[in-house]
Design a protein around this motif. Structure first.
Motif, PDB file in Angstrom:
ATOM      1  N   GLU A 185      -5.539 -11.110  73.832  1.00 36.27           N
ATOM      2  CA  GLU A 185      -5.138 -10.959  72.428  1.00 36.27           C
ATOM      3  C   GLU A 185      -5.307 -12.275  71.656  1.00 36.27           C
ATOM      4  O   GLU A 185      -5.788 -12.269  70.524  1.00 36.27           O
ATOM      5  CB  GLU A 185      -3.694 -10.443  72.323  1.00 36.27           C
ATOM      6  CG  GLU A 185      -3.280 -10.269  70.873  1.00 36.27           C
ATOM      7  CD  GLU A 185      -2.496  -9.015  70.580  1.00 36.27           C
ATOM      8  OE1 GLU A 185      -1.859  -8.496  71.502  1.00 36.27           O
ATOM      9  OE2 GLU A 185      -2.530  -8.564  69.416  1.00 36.27           O
ATOM     10  N   THR A 186      -4.941 -13.380  72.280  1.00 39.26           N
ATOM     11  CA  THR A 186      -5.145 -14.675  71.613  1.00 39.26           C
ATOM     12  C   THR A 186      -6.636 -14.876  71.336  1.00 39.26           C
ATOM     13  O   THR A 186      -7.021 -15.336  70.264  1.00 39.26           O
ATOM     14  CB  THR A 186      -4.609 -15.833  72.501  1.00 39.26           C
ATOM     15  OG1 THR A 186      -3.236 -15.584  72.745  1.00 39.26           O
ATOM     16  CG2 THR A 186      -4.771 -17.176  71.834  1.00 39.26           C
ATOM     17  N   GLY A 187      -7.452 -14.510  72.305  1.00 33.82           N
ATOM     18  CA  GLY A 187      -8.903 -14.630  72.144  1.00 33.82           C
ATOM     19  C   GLY A 187      -9.395 -13.779  70.985  1.00 33.82           C
ATOM     20  O   GLY A 187     -10.220 -14.217  70.178  1.00 33.82           O
ATOM     21  N   LEU A 188      -8.847 -12.576  70.871  1.00 38.70           N
ATOM     22  CA  LEU A 188      -9.260 -11.687  69.774  1.00 38.70           C
ATOM     23  C   LEU A 188      -8.801 -12.230  68.419  1.00 38.70           C
ATOM     24  O   LEU A 188      -9.534 -12.150  67.428  1.00 38.70           O
ATOM     25  CB  LEU A 188      -8.711 -10.278  70.002  1.00 38.70           C
ATOM     26  CG  LEU A 188      -9.442  -9.468  71.080  1.00 38.70           C
ATOM     27  CD1 LEU A 188      -8.671  -8.198  71.442  1.00 38.70           C
ATOM     28  CD2 LEU A 188     -10.862  -9.108  70.637  1.00 38.70           C
ATOM     29  N   CYS A 238     -10.639 -14.792  63.382  1.00 44.22           N
ATOM     30  CA  CYS A 238     -10.672 -15.902  62.415  1.00 44.22           C
ATOM     31  C   CYS A 238     -12.050 -16.555  62.357  1.00 44.22           C
ATOM     32  O   CYS A 238     -12.232 -17.548  61.646  1.00 44.22           O
ATOM     33  CB  CYS A 238      -9.650 -16.969  62.786  1.00 44.22           C
ATOM     34  SG  CYS A 238      -7.967 -16.385  62.699  1.00 44.22           S
ATOM     35  N   GLY A 239     -12.996 -16.042  63.118  1.00 38.72           N
ATOM     36  CA  GLY A 239     -14.360 -16.579  63.043  1.00 38.72           C
ATOM     37  C   GLY A 239     -14.559 -17.859  63.822  1.00 38.72           C
ATOM     38  O   GLY A 239     -15.412 -18.675  63.469  1.00 38.72           O
ATOM     39  N   THR A 240     -13.786 -18.056  64.886  1.00 36.57           N
ATOM     40  CA  THR A 240     -13.952 -19.301  65.654  1.00 36.57           C
ATOM     41  C   THR A 240     -15.050 -19.187  66.712  1.00 36.57           C
ATOM     42  O   THR A 240     -15.458 -20.194  67.280  1.00 36.57           O
ATOM     43  CB  THR A 240     -12.648 -19.728  66.357  1.00 36.57           C
ATOM     44  OG1 THR A 240     -12.289 -18.717  67.274  1.00 36.57           O
ATOM     45  CG2 THR A 240     -11.528 -19.930  65.378  1.00 36.57           C
ATOM     46  N   VAL A 241     -15.459 -17.969  67.006  1.00 41.23           N
ATOM     47  CA  VAL A 241     -16.631 -17.802  67.883  1.00 41.23           C
ATOM     48  C   VAL A 241     -17.619 -16.892  67.152  1.00 41.23           C
ATOM     49  O   VAL A 241     -17.216 -16.134  66.265  1.00 41.23           O
ATOM     50  CB  VAL A 241     -16.279 -17.170  69.256  1.00 41.23           C
ATOM     51  CG1 VAL A 241     -15.544 -18.132  70.147  1.00 41.23           C
ATOM     52  CG2 VAL A 241     -15.500 -15.882  69.099  1.00 41.23           C
ATOM     53  N   LEU A 242     -18.875 -16.955  67.532  1.00 40.31           N
ATOM     54  CA  LEU A 242     -19.852 -16.098  66.860  1.00 40.31           C
ATOM     55  C   LEU A 242     -19.505 -14.635  67.171  1.00 40.31           C
ATOM     56  O   LEU A 242     -19.240 -14.280  68.326  1.00 40.31           O
ATOM     57  CB  LEU A 242     -21.259 -16.444  67.352  1.00 40.31           C
ATOM     58  CG  LEU A 242     -21.770 -17.827  66.909  1.00 40.31           C
ATOM     59  CD1 LEU A 242     -23.046 -18.198  67.647  1.00 40.31           C
ATOM     60  CD2 LEU A 242     -22.000 -17.868  65.401  1.00 40.31           C
ATOM     61  N   ASP A 243     -19.502 -13.794  66.138  1.00 42.38           N
ATOM     62  CA  ASP A 243     -19.037 -12.404  66.285  1.00 42.38           C
ATOM     63  C   ASP A 243     -19.773 -11.629  67.368  1.00 42.38           C
ATOM     64  O   ASP A 243     -19.171 -10.842  68.090  1.00 42.38           O
ATOM     65  CB  ASP A 243     -19.193 -11.657  64.949  1.00 42.38           C
ATOM     66  CG  ASP A 243     -18.193 -12.155  63.923  1.00 42.38           C
ATOM     67  OD1 ASP A 243     -17.208 -12.804  64.328  1.00 42.38           O
ATOM     68  OD2 ASP A 243     -18.410 -11.904  62.724  1.00 42.38           O
ATOM     69  N   HIS A 244     -21.095 -11.868  67.460  1.00 44.76           N
ATOM     70  CA  HIS A 244     -21.840 -11.032  68.404  1.00 44.76           C
ATOM     71  C   HIS A 244     -21.469 -11.341  69.867  1.00 44.76           C
ATOM     72  O   HIS A 244     -21.701 -10.535  70.752  1.00 44.76           O
ATOM     73  CB  HIS A 244     -23.356 -11.154  68.175  1.00 44.76           C
ATOM     74  CG  HIS A 244     -23.922 -12.473  68.602  1.00 44.76           C
ATOM     75  ND1 HIS A 244     -24.124 -13.501  67.726  1.00 44.76           N
ATOM     76  CD2 HIS A 244     -24.295 -12.934  69.806  1.00 44.76           C
ATOM     77  CE1 HIS A 244     -24.617 -14.542  68.380  1.00 44.76           C
ATOM     78  NE2 HIS A 244     -24.726 -14.219  69.649  1.00 44.76           N
ATOM     79  N   LEU A 245     -20.836 -12.486  70.098  1.00 46.21           N
ATOM     80  CA  LEU A 245     -20.430 -12.811  71.466  1.00 46.21           C
ATOM     81  C   LEU A 245     -19.273 -11.910  71.916  1.00 46.21           C
ATOM     82  O   LEU A 245     -19.141 -11.581  73.086  1.00 46.21           O
ATOM     83  CB  LEU A 245     -20.028 -14.287  71.591  1.00 46.21           C
ATOM     84  CG  LEU A 245     -21.147 -15.294  71.305  1.00 46.21           C
ATOM     85  CD1 LEU A 245     -20.639 -16.711  71.403  1.00 46.21           C
ATOM     86  CD2 LEU A 245     -22.307 -15.084  72.290  1.00 46.21           C
ATOM     87  N   GLY A 289     -18.612  -9.005  70.006  1.00 45.79           N
ATOM     88  CA  GLY A 289     -19.074  -7.670  69.600  1.00 45.79           C
ATOM     89  C   GLY A 289     -18.415  -7.308  68.279  1.00 45.79           C
ATOM     90  O   GLY A 289     -17.185  -7.253  68.205  1.00 45.79           O
ATOM     91  N   GLU A 290     -19.238  -7.081  67.254  1.00 50.94           N
ATOM     92  CA  GLU A 290     -18.703  -6.802  65.916  1.00 50.94           C
ATOM     93  C   GLU A 290     -17.802  -5.567  65.923  1.00 50.94           C
ATOM     94  O   GLU A 290     -16.771  -5.528  65.273  1.00 50.94           O
ATOM     95  CB  GLU A 290     -19.828  -6.587  64.906  1.00 50.94           C
ATOM     96  CG  GLU A 290     -20.493  -7.858  64.422  1.00 50.94           C
ATOM     97  CD  GLU A 290     -21.821  -8.124  65.078  1.00 50.94           C
ATOM     98  OE1 GLU A 290     -22.178  -7.394  66.021  1.00 50.94           O
ATOM     99  OE2 GLU A 290     -22.506  -9.079  64.646  1.00 50.94           O
ATOM    100  N   GLU A 291     -18.204  -4.556  66.683  1.00 45.56           N
ATOM    101  CA  GLU A 291     -17.419  -3.311  66.656  1.00 45.56           C
ATOM    102  C   GLU A 291     -16.092  -3.472  67.389  1.00 45.56           C
ATOM    103  O   GLU A 291     -15.070  -2.925  66.971  1.00 45.56           O
ATOM    104  CB  GLU A 291     -18.251  -2.158  67.212  1.00 45.56           C
ATOM    105  CG  GLU A 291     -19.360  -1.795  66.212  1.00 45.56           C
ATOM    106  CD  GLU A 291     -20.471  -0.961  66.806  1.00 45.56           C
ATOM    107  OE1 GLU A 291     -20.168   0.085  67.400  1.00 45.56           O
ATOM    108  OE2 GLU A 291     -21.642  -1.368  66.680  1.00 45.56           O
ATOM    109  N   THR A 292     -16.095  -4.258  68.449  1.00 53.60           N
ATOM    110  CA  THR A 292     -14.833  -4.541  69.166  1.00 53.60           C
ATOM    111  C   THR A 292     -13.889  -5.285  68.227  1.00 53.60           C
ATOM    112  O   THR A 292     -12.693  -4.986  68.138  1.00 53.60           O
ATOM    113  CB  THR A 292     -15.119  -5.427  70.407  1.00 53.60           C
ATOM    114  OG1 THR A 292     -16.090  -4.771  71.184  1.00 53.60           O
ATOM    115  CG2 THR A 292     -13.877  -5.700  71.218  1.00 53.60           C
ATOM    116  N   LEU A 293     -14.447  -6.257  67.512  1.00 55.62           N
ATOM    117  CA  LEU A 293     -13.625  -7.036  66.584  1.00 55.62           C
ATOM    118  C   LEU A 293     -13.104  -6.171  65.441  1.00 55.62           C
ATOM    119  O   LEU A 293     -11.959  -6.310  65.010  1.00 55.62           O
ATOM    120  CB  LEU A 293     -14.446  -8.188  66.006  1.00 55.62           C
ATOM    121  CG  LEU A 293     -14.406  -9.484  66.786  1.00 55.62           C
ATOM    122  CD1 LEU A 293     -15.305 -10.520  66.141  1.00 55.62           C
ATOM    123  CD2 LEU A 293     -12.982 -10.000  66.852  1.00 55.62           C
TER     124      LEU A 293
END
Ligand code: GTP
Length: 278
Positions: A152-155, A160-167, A169-173
């Protein structure tokens, strides 16, 4: 953000915690946030908005006082202040430096800013941000703790955009975003995307977003009787838009770490809970 691993390393040095992007945060429970941070050993905290230069003028005087009150090892008569800006990617470190320069030197950009994590690639030469006192800041590439304590912390960090979204997954996010908005009772998305009512099914929401944005694509499907063209929503494009809308504040201010604050006593009883804080 939970956990401040850098604090142990920096413990001996005077430090100031700048909580940037205050315009995107729900600060209804600001006192609780400050209490929580104080318990973690962080007493010097400033909330800022580097886009609108809010509270930026507080930074230099606080830093000057902190350094003034600290042991000046190896400093001798050197009156220059050299300060390192450290933080997770995309939090606004470069923006803070640029904002300080605007406020104190009436000068503009000295360091590159971007909407994606990883814009600052290397430690740059020091950048002057103030004349009196003579203060330099070092911009650094964003850093994340080597180990994130929970999924959850990772999510939250990813949202907040601290990692590239595709890493991630945009849909997971987007799914985690929808879950968060519903949990915080922030239903702005319902009206924005013409949903009619709150919904916890991310596929349905993304479908509406895609239709609204006209992000649909023709897909050829092979059936027993021949090829049929069907219109399919572009879920990835819809997820990207949903995330972008949230990050620009259009779905309302959010306090992602609200769960951490729950259970702490409210310092000021007159601070009523806002909508969504039930
Ligand atoms: N809403 C809002 N956006 C901000 C604020 N400060 C910075 N930003 C935006 O956040 C994005 C990242 O800003 P940067 O200054 O490049 O962040 P950084 O921490 O230097 O990023 P890295 O170099 O990747 O570590 C940019 O799009 C900025 O315009 C703020 O206070 N409020």
């Amino acid at each position: 953000m939970p956990g401040y691993p850098l604090l142990e390393t920096l413990g001996v040095k005077p430090h100031l915690l700048v909580l940037n992007k205050m315009d995107l945060a729900d600060l209804t429970e600001k006192q609780k946030i400050l209490q929580h941070l104080e318990r973690e050993g962080l007493k010097n905290v400033i909330f800022t908005n580097c886009v609108k230069d809010e509270n930026i003028k507080q930074v230099v005087p606080v830093v000057t006082e902190l350094i003034g009150n600290s042991y000046r090892y190896n400093r001798g008569e050197n009156m220059e202040f050299c300060i390192m800006v450290i933080g997770v990617p995309n939090v606004g470190k470069s923006s803070l430096i640029n904002s300080l320069r605007r406020q104190h030197l009436k000068k503009g950009k000295a360091t590159r800013v971007g909407g994606e994590p990883g814009i600052t690639r290397a430690v740059m030469s020091r950048i002057q941000v103030s004349e009196q006192p003579l203060m330099f800041l070092l911009d650094t590439p964003g850093v994340l703790a080597p180990r994130i304590e929970s999924v959850e912390t990772g999510l939250k960090l990813a949202l907040c955009g601290t990692v590239l979204d595709h890493l991630v997954g945009e849909e997971t996010l987007a799914d985690y975003l929808l879950y968060t908005l519903n949990r915080h009772q922030l239903f702005g998305y319902v009206q924005r995307y013409g949903l009619g009512e709150a919904c916890d099914d991310v596929a349905s929401v993304l479908k509406r977003v895609a239709i609204k944005l006209r992000k649909t694509q023709k897909v050829k499907v092979l059936t027993g009787t021949g090829n049929v063209n069907i219109i399919q929503p572009n879920y990835s494009a819809a997820a990207r838009d949903f995330l972008r809308t949230f990050r620009s504040g259009l779905l309302g201010p959010v306090m992602l770490d609200r769960d951490i604050l729950q259970g702490l006593p409210t310092a000021d009883p007159s601070q009523a809970l806002g909508p969504g804080d039930a």
